[in-house]
Structures are given as structure tokens and as C-alpha cells.
Write a protein that holds these residues in place. Structure first.
Motif, mmCIF file in Angstrom:
data_model
loop_
_atom_site.group_PDB
_atom_site.id
_atom_site.type_symbol
_atom_site.label_atom_id
_atom_site.label_comp_id
_atom_site.label_asym_id
_atom_site.label_seq_id
_atom_site.Cartn_x
_atom_site.Cartn_y
_atom_site.Cartn_z
ATOM 1 N N VAL A 1 0.980 -1.218 0.154
ATOM 2 C CA VAL A 1 0.025 0.075 0.059
ATOM 3 C C VAL A 1 0.838 1.146 -0.040
ATOM 4 O O VAL A 1 0.706 2.219 -0.644
ATOM 5 C CB VAL A 1 -1.024 -0.091 0.997
ATOM 6 C CG1 VAL A 1 -1.445 1.049 1.339
ATOM 7 C CG2 VAL A 1 -1.857 -1.177 0.936
ATOM 8 N N ALA A 2 1.894 1.179 0.845
ATOM 9 C CA ALA A 2 2.789 2.487 0.974
ATOM 10 C C ALA A 2 3.448 2.761 -0.415
ATOM 11 O O ALA A 2 3.920 3.943 -0.890
ATOM 12 C CB ALA A 2 3.592 2.179 2.160
ATOM 13 N N ALA A 3 4.023 1.683 -0.924
ATOM 14 C CA ALA A 3 4.908 1.446 -2.114
ATOM 15 C C ALA A 3 3.871 2.438 -3.276
ATOM 16 O O ALA A 3 4.175 3.181 -4.461
ATOM 17 C CB ALA A 3 5.367 0.246 -2.709
ATOM 18 N N ALA B 1 4.430 5.822 -5.232
ATOM 19 C CA ALA B 1 4.568 5.934 -6.636
ATOM 20 C C ALA B 1 3.761 6.604 -7.416
ATOM 21 O O ALA B 1 3.873 6.693 -8.500
ATOM 22 C CB ALA B 1 4.793 4.510 -7.228
ATOM 23 N N MET B 2 2.632 6.807 -6.842
ATOM 24 C CA MET B 2 1.367 7.245 -7.583
ATOM 25 C C MET B 2 1.827 8.634 -8.114
ATOM 26 O O MET B 2 2.463 9.582 -7.212
ATOM 27 C CB MET B 2 0.194 7.633 -6.703
ATOM 28 C CG MET B 2 -0.920 8.037 -7.322
ATOM 29 S SD MET B 2 -2.360 8.243 -6.235
ATOM 30 C CE MET B 2 -2.678 6.545 -5.557
ATOM 31 N N PRO C 1 -1.550 14.657 6.218
ATOM 32 C CA PRO C 1 -1.962 14.393 7.454
ATOM 33 C C PRO C 1 -3.051 13.533 7.253
ATOM 34 O O PRO C 1 -3.300 12.521 8.254
ATOM 35 C CB PRO C 1 -2.142 15.646 8.028
ATOM 36 C CG PRO C 1 -1.370 16.738 7.156
ATOM 37 C CD PRO C 1 -1.370 16.196 5.772
ATOM 38 N N VAL C 2 -4.078 13.872 6.704
ATOM 39 C CA VAL C 2 -5.476 13.052 6.629
ATOM 40 C C VAL C 2 -5.015 11.661 6.369
ATOM 41 O O VAL C 2 -5.665 10.438 6.986
ATOM 42 C CB VAL C 2 -6.336 13.908 5.919
ATOM 43 C CG1 VAL C 2 -7.642 13.009 5.743
ATOM 44 C CG2 VAL C 2 -6.697 15.137 6.162
ATOM 45 N N LEU C 3 -4.268 11.413 5.157
ATOM 46 C CA LEU C 3 -4.012 10.114 4.942
ATOM 47 C C LEU C 3 -3.211 9.295 5.602
ATOM 48 O O LEU C 3 -3.511 7.909 5.857
ATOM 49 C CB LEU C 3 -3.035 10.337 3.567
ATOM 50 C CG LEU C 3 -2.624 8.979 2.662
ATOM 51 C CD1 LEU C 3 -3.909 7.907 2.290
ATOM 52 C CD2 LEU C 3 -1.749 9.279 1.793
ATOM 53 N N PHE C 4 -2.290 10.072 6.430
ATOM 54 C CA PHE C 4 -1.577 9.262 7.443
ATOM 55 C C PHE C 4 -2.423 8.886 8.608
ATOM 56 O O PHE C 4 -2.255 7.809 9.065
ATOM 57 C CB PHE C 4 -0.215 10.036 8.077
ATOM 58 C CG PHE C 4 0.742 9.914 7.126
ATOM 59 C CD1 PHE C 4 2.007 9.441 7.483
ATOM 60 C CD2 PHE C 4 0.801 10.533 5.850
ATOM 61 C CE1 PHE C 4 3.308 9.286 6.833
ATOM 62 C CE2 PHE C 4 2.212 10.492 4.976
ATOM 63 C CZ PHE C 4 3.312 9.837 5.443
ATOM 64 N N LEU C 5 -3.202 9.684 9.188
ATOM 65 C CA LEU C 5 -4.072 9.506 10.202
ATOM 66 C C LEU C 5 -5.128 8.427 10.077
ATOM 67 O O LEU C 5 -5.585 7.573 10.574
ATOM 68 C CB LEU C 5 -4.736 10.639 10.727
ATOM 69 C CG LEU C 5 -4.097 11.923 11.383
ATOM 70 C CD1 LEU C 5 -4.802 13.011 11.630
ATOM 71 C CD2 LEU C 5 -3.474 11.362 12.793
ATOM 72 N N MET D 1 8.829 3.314 7.353
ATOM 73 C CA MET D 1 8.828 2.623 5.886
ATOM 74 C C MET D 1 8.559 3.348 4.807
ATOM 75 O O MET D 1 9.185 3.120 3.502
ATOM 76 C CB MET D 1 7.919 1.297 6.071
ATOM 77 C CG MET D 1 8.428 0.182 6.945
ATOM 78 S SD MET D 1 7.197 -1.077 7.365
ATOM 79 C CE MET D 1 6.843 -1.582 5.553
ATOM 80 N N ILE D 2 7.773 4.313 5.007
ATOM 81 C CA ILE D 2 7.149 5.087 4.023
ATOM 82 C C ILE D 2 8.160 5.868 3.806
ATOM 83 O O ILE D 2 8.570 6.349 2.391
ATOM 84 C CB ILE D 2 5.982 5.954 4.611
ATOM 85 C CG1 ILE D 2 4.619 5.074 4.678
ATOM 86 C CG2 ILE D 2 5.636 7.392 3.668
ATOM 87 C CD1 ILE D 2 3.457 5.743 5.362
ATOM 88 N N VAL D 3 9.031 6.385 4.652
ATOM 89 C CA VAL D 3 10.202 7.419 4.196
ATOM 90 C C VAL D 3 11.036 6.612 3.322
ATOM 91 O O VAL D 3 11.857 7.193 2.420
ATOM 92 C CB VAL D 3 10.735 8.083 5.417
ATOM 93 C CG1 VAL D 3 11.920 8.939 5.170
ATOM 94 C CG2 VAL D 3 9.787 8.982 6.326
#
Length: 221
Positions: free
Chosen positions: A11-13, A17-18, A140-144, A167-169
Motif C-alpha cells: 500500500v505504501a509503495a 509511486a502514484m 496528514p489526513v492520509l497518514f491518520l 517504512m514510508i520514508v
């Protein structure tokens, strides 16, 4: 094997990459030089680091809960994207026209010159990447909304959230420099005046549209 962690990696990748403003800024800078592209890529990762740190510290929740603060970030972010888009489009206008053989017009640029004029400084590219990501009000909305879904029930929230944020970073630190290096690798073709004008116009238009969307959403909120 932690199935949730594997799912989060995918999901994070996909999220990183989007194609979006971050991607456009990295490509735009990589057209100038490899160093500028990589600097912008590192800047994007730095912006993500800010969002992840806010999420881990719980400050992102405050930002989302206070509409005025989130609106201010959205105003700054939209305005900055419009600024970058306008600069890119202005560079398209200034770029020397291509001749029939695809090379730069000798009247507008030195013969055989394929690189765009006015290379961006490394710090300027780093700043562009950082601000483009850090001023993204949707982050911020996405991370929360994303991170808590991958914290197992009963597990300590802070260590797990910190791991997911890291991991996202890391994914961003891999993906965006790869994009910059790929653009540079294809540089001989991408920097042909006709191709460079089209690509710069595309990235400039994308940044302008994304900035406009943020401002319109703010006005309609």
C-alpha cells in the motif's frame, strides 16, 4: 511473517509511486541535471519525514481537527504548486524552439546544446521537493487514516506507528531518486528541445492543475 506489514509495504509503495506533485517536481528538476533531480527527491522524502513525525507525535490529529490550520496549509500548498507550475510553463516559453531535425535553433541557443538553460541549484531543488511534500494538506489526513489500520489490536501503538512511518520514508528515499536517475539516464532523448518542451509543459500543467484543485477545494469548503 507479519502479513499486515507485507500488506502495508504494498500500500505504501503504491501511495508513494502514484504520479502527483512530488513526481512532477522530481522529473522537472531531473531534466535540469541528475544532481538537481536527486536533491528534489531527497527533499520530497524530507517532507514525508515531517508528516510521519507529526503523525507519530499525534500533532497531525491536531492539524486535522483544527480547520483553520489545515486550511492555512492548503492555501500555502496550493499557492506553492501554482508558483512552481507557472515557473515551469514560463520556462517552456523561454526555451529555444526546435528545428526540423529536433536540435535547438542556433539563433536561440548554442548549436548542439541539448541541456535546458539555467540549471537549478542543489539547495533550490532540495527546497522545492521538501516544500511540495511538506505543504501537501492531504498528507496528514492520509497518514491518520492509513497508519492505524496496520497496527495490530493489542499491540503498542507508538512503536508500530513509528515503524510504519519509517517504512514510508525509506520507500520514498528509494523510489524518487530512482525516478531522477531514470530521467537523467534518458537525458539525451528527454533533453532534446522538442521533447523537453513537451515534458516541461506537461509537468508545469500538472503542478498548476494540482495547485488549482487545492485552492478550489479550500474555497468550496
Amino acid at each position: 511473517m507479519d502479513g499486515q506489514l507485507i500488506a502495508f509495504t504494498g500500500v505504501a509503495a503504491g501511495m508513494v509511486a502514484m504520479p502527483g506533485a512530488d513526481f512532477a517536481v522530481v522529473v522537472r528538476n531531473a531534466l535540469d541535471s541528475r544532481r538537481a533531480g536527486v536533491a528534489a527527491a531527497v527533499g520530497v522524502a524530507g517532507g514525508l519525514l515531517v508528516h510521519t513525525a507529526l503523525a507519530v507525535a499525534g500533532l497531525a490529529a491536531v492539524l486535522v481537527a483544527v480547520p483553520a490550520l489545515l486550511g492555512a496549509v492548503q492555501l500555502l500548498g496550493g499557492g506553492y504548486l501554482l508558483y512552481l507550475g507557472a515557473r515551469a510553463l514560463a520556462a517552456v516559453v523561454r526555451r529555444p524552439p526546435a528545428t526540423t531535425d529536433g536540435t535547438a535553433d542556433p539563433a536561440g541557443a548554442p548549436a548542439g546544446s541539448c541541456r535546458p538553460p539555467a540549471l537549478l541549484g542543489t539547495m533550490q531543488s532540495l527546497r522545492q521537493g521538501f516544500l511540495t511534500n511538506a505543504l501537501n494538506p492531504k498528507a496528514p489526513v492520509l497518514f491518520l487514516s492509513l497508519l492505524p489500520q496496520f497496527v495490530p489490536a493489542g499491540a503498542p501503538a507508538l512503536p508500530r506507528t513509528l515503524l510504519l512511518a519509517t517504512m514510508i520514508v525509506v520507500i520514498a528515499l528509494v523510489w524518487f531518486p530512482l525516478v531522477a536517475l531514470l530521467v537523467d539516464r534518458l537525458g539525451a532523448w528527454l533533453r532534446r528541445p522538442s521533447v523537453a518542451r513537451a515534458l516541461e509543459a506537461t509537468t508545469g500543467a500538472l503542478l498548476t492543475v494540482l495547485g488549482g484543485i487545492l485552492l478550489v477545494e479550500l474555497a468550496l469548503a
